[in-house]
Motif scaffolding. Sequence first.
Motif, PDB file in Angstrom:
ATOM      1  N   PHE A 156       8.452   3.522   1.446  1.00  0.00           N
ATOM      2  CA  PHE A 156       8.903   4.278   2.608  1.00  0.00           C
ATOM      3  C   PHE A 156       8.988   5.784   2.346  1.00  0.00           C
ATOM      4  N   GLY A 157       8.857   6.201   1.118  1.00  0.00           N
ATOM      5  CA  GLY A 157       9.164   7.590   0.789  1.00  0.00           C
ATOM      6  C   GLY A 157       8.097   8.599   1.122  1.00  0.00           C
ATOM      7  N   GLU A 189      10.856  -6.027  12.383  1.00  0.00           N
ATOM      8  CA  GLU A 189       9.986  -5.218  11.533  1.00  0.00           C
ATOM      9  C   GLU A 189      10.449  -5.269  10.081  1.00  0.00           C
ATOM     10  N   ALA A 190      11.766  -5.225   9.887  1.00  0.00           N
ATOM     11  CA  ALA A 190      12.306  -5.286   8.529  1.00  0.00           C
ATOM     12  C   ALA A 190      11.937  -6.601   7.853  1.00  0.00           C
ATOM     13  N   ARG A 191      12.026  -7.710   8.598  1.00  0.00           N
ATOM     14  CA  ARG A 191      11.681  -9.018   8.029  1.00  0.00           C
ATOM     15  C   ARG A 191      10.191  -9.087   7.687  1.00  0.00           C
ATOM     16  N   ASN A 192       9.341  -8.502   8.520  1.00  0.00           N
ATOM     17  CA  ASN A 192       7.900  -8.488   8.239  1.00  0.00           C
ATOM     18  C   ASN A 192       7.601  -7.710   6.961  1.00  0.00           C
ATOM     19  N   ILE A 193       8.249  -6.560   6.820  1.00  0.00           N
ATOM     20  CA  ILE A 193       8.023  -5.741   5.628  1.00  0.00           C
ATOM     21  C   ILE A 193       8.531  -6.459   4.384  1.00  0.00           C
ATOM     22  N   LEU A 194       9.719  -7.051   4.475  1.00  0.00           N
ATOM     23  CA  LEU A 194      10.258  -7.799   3.332  1.00  0.00           C
ATOM     24  C   LEU A 194       9.358  -8.977   2.977  1.00  0.00           C
ATOM     25  N   LYS A 225       0.857  -1.172   0.000  1.00  0.00           N
ATOM     26  CA  LYS A 225       0.000   0.000   0.000  1.00  0.00           C
ATOM     27  C   LYS A 225       0.893   1.221   0.000  1.00  0.00           C
ATOM     28  N   LEU A 226       0.783   2.030  -1.049  1.00  0.00           N
ATOM     29  CA  LEU A 226       1.640   3.209  -1.198  1.00  0.00           C
ATOM     30  C   LEU A 226       0.951   4.414  -0.567  1.00  0.00           C
ATOM     31  N   ALA A 227       1.596   4.992   0.425  1.00  0.00           N
ATOM     32  CA  ALA A 227       1.047   6.173   1.098  1.00  0.00           C
ATOM     33  C   ALA A 227       1.540   7.426   0.385  1.00  0.00           C
ATOM     34  N   GLY A 228       0.693   8.419   0.280  1.00  0.00           N
ATOM     35  CA  GLY A 228       1.074   9.684  -0.335  1.00  0.00           C
ATOM     36  C   GLY A 228       1.198  10.775   0.704  1.00  0.00           C
ATOM     37  N   GLY A 229       2.227  11.612   0.600  1.00  0.00           N
ATOM     38  CA  GLY A 229       2.377  12.718   1.530  1.00  0.00           C
ATOM     39  C   GLY A 229       1.316  13.787   1.296  1.00  0.00           C
ATOM     40  N   GLU A 230       1.060  14.581   2.303  1.00  0.00           N
ATOM     41  CA  GLU A 230       0.040  15.621   2.184  1.00  0.00           C
ATOM     42  C   GLU A 230       0.494  16.709   1.229  1.00  0.00           C
ATOM     43  N   LEU A 234      17.155  -2.058   4.708  1.00  0.00           N
ATOM     44  CA  LEU A 234      16.087  -1.529   5.570  1.00  0.00           C
ATOM     45  C   LEU A 234      16.594  -1.144   6.952  1.00  0.00           C
ATOM     46  N   LEU A 235      17.591  -1.860   7.436  1.00  0.00           N
ATOM     47  CA  LEU A 235      18.084  -1.584   8.790  1.00  0.00           C
ATOM     48  C   LEU A 235      18.760  -0.220   8.896  1.00  0.00           C
ATOM     49  N   THR A 236      19.086   0.404   7.758  1.00  0.00           N
ATOM     50  CA  THR A 236      19.668   1.748   7.792  1.00  0.00           C
ATOM     51  C   THR A 236      18.616   2.817   8.090  1.00  0.00           C
TER      52      THR A 236
END
Length: 609
Positions: free
Chosen positions: A478-479, A441-446, A333-338, A431-433
Motif C-alpha cells: 500500500f505504500g 475490498e479488504a478481504r479480497n486483498i487479504l 505486485k509492488l507498485a513504485g512511486g514516481e 486494513l479498514l483504517t
Amino acid sequence: MTIIRARNLCKEWNGVPLFQKVSFEIRAGERLLLFGRNGTGKTTLLKGLAGRLAFEEGDVNCSLQPEEWGLLDQQLEIPAEMGALAYVLSGIEGLPRLKQRLEQLGLLLREDRRNKAFLAEYAVVYERYLQLDGYGWEAAAERCLKQLRLAPEVWDLPYRALSGGQKTRVQLAALLLRQPKLLMLDEPTNHLDKETMEWLEEWVRDYPGTILYVSHDRAFIDRTAMAILELNPDGCRRYPGGYTRYQEQKELEARTLEAQYRSQVQEKQRLQESIRRYAEWFQQAHRAAGQHDFLRAKAKKNVSRLHAKEAALERLEQNRVELPREAASLRMKLAGGEFAAHTLLSLSGVSFGYAGQSAPLLADFNLALRRGDRLAVLGPSGVGKSTLLKLLAGLHPPVEGEVRVHPQTRIGYFAQELEHLDGSVTLLDSLLTLPGMTQSEARNILGCFLFRKDEVFKTIGDLSLGEKCRVAFLRLYFGRFNLLVLDEPTNYLDIDTRERVEEALRDYPGALVVVSHDRYLHDKVANRLLLLAPGHKPRQYEGTYAEYAQQAHAGVPDSAQQARENELGLLQLRLTQLIQSGIARSEEEDRRLMAEVVSLRRQISELTE
C-alpha cells in the motif's frame, strides 16, 4: 529405538483446527525435517512436543527426560539485560545464579574487605561453584561461542542488541554446550552467513543425538535431512530423503493420481453408458413381452445386469480418486512511486557504532543509491548489514557524516525482526483504517496474501513468523514506495511463497536495497553488490550476484582488483630494472635511484597487504 511416538494430535485456534490426526514416530539418531507451508502449525507442533502448550486431542509418548531436550526458538524471550555468554551458561542448572552471586559478593568485598558475613557466604558459593565445575563450563561456553565465530566483544552485550545471525549462533552455542539427546530447531538457518551455514550443515550431519527441525533452505535440507515429515491440516506423511527426493516423490504422486483419475473418469463414463443401454433394453424388452411370461422373464435378465452396473458405479464413487487441489499462492505486485531525479539517497562520510564496541561498524562510509539500483548487501553476520539498512531507512542517525534523502524519495522498510508490526490489531482492522477501504475490498486483498475466511480476524501477534512476513509485505503493497529497504525479507517464508516474493521484487519498478543470506533471492533481483567484511573497507561490485560468484569461483578478479594487479606488475618490473641497472654514474644519481627503490618497495608493500 523410537524416542517419540505421537498419535492423533489436534491443535485448534479459536475452535478451528490448525491441524488434526497428526501421527508419527521419531527414532533415535534421525535427522527429520518438519515441512509445510506457512501457517500449517510447524512451530506450534514443536512447542507442543516440548510441553510448552497443550494439544486439544492426542498424546505424545517420549522416552527422554525434559532435561535431555533442546529447543532453538525463533521468538526467544529472555531478560533484557542477559548477555550472550550468560545465556549460553543458563542451560546448566544452577550455574548462572551462582555466578551472578559470586560477582555481587566480589563487588561487596571490594567495598568492605573485612565483612565476615560476605566472606563466609563467598566461601560457600565459591565451593558450590567449584563442585559444579563452573569454571570448566565457562571455558567450554567460550569455546562454543568461538567455534560459532562470535567475537569476545559481543559475549557480554545484551542478547536483544545482537543481530539476527548472532542470536541464532548464541542459541546454537547453548545447545552445543549441553549436547541434548533430542534437538528441535525452528528455522536454524535464518540469518546465518555462508561459513556458519556450512559449519551447521556438518554439525547437524555429525550430531550424536536426534534432530527434528524446521527449515525452508532447499540446499540445507538436501544436505542434512534423512526424511521429511510433511505437515498439513488433515495429518502428516513421511517421505525418505531430502528436498530434491521429496519433490521427485510428490511429482510421481501427482502423475500417479492424475493417471488414476483419468482411468476412473473413463470407467465412470463406460459404466454410465452401460447403465443407460441396459435400461433402454429392459424397457424395450418389457414392452415387447406384454403378458408373455417367458419373454417377461428374459427381459428381467437386463434388470439384474443393470443393477450390477449401478452397484459398480456406486463402488467407484465411494473409492473416487480426487485430484489434489492446487495450493493457493501469494499474489503480490509492488507498485513504485514516481521519481524523476537521478539519485534517491546518498551517504557521505558516515560513521556509526553501538556503545561498548571497540570499533565502529561503519567508518567514513560513502554510498549513492540511484534510480534503477537493486543493491544486495553481502557479508558475514555482525558486520553491520542491518545497521546500514537502518541508517538508510532513517531509524538510526549517523555518529558522523551525512545522509541525504531526496524530497521525492519514499522509503519502505522491512525489518528482519518484524518488530514494527502492531500485534494487538486484527488483520482485517489493520486494513479498514486505510481511507476508503471497504470490508469486501479488504478481504479480497487479504485473500491475495493467503489470509482467508476467519483468518482475517486473527490478531497480528498470534500469527506465525511466516504469516507476519506476509503482513509486512502487505504494508509495502500500500505504500507506493520508490525505494525498498529489505532486511531478510524471505527468512520465515515457505519455499513457494519465497518464489512468489522473488518474482514480485524482480518486477518492482523502483530501487531496492536487500540484505539476505538467500542466494536465490540475490540471483533474481540484484544488479549491484556491496561487500562488507570485518577489518576491510566496503567494496562495491557493479554486476549481478551470478557474475560475482562466477568470478570468485574461477578466481577472476573484478575491475578494481585487476587494476591493482596491473599496477603491482608495473612497480615490480620497474624495481627489477633498477636493481639490475648496475653501479650508478654519480653519488647524486645513486641517491636518486636508492630513493626510488625505497619508494617502489613501499608502494608494493601497500598493494600486497
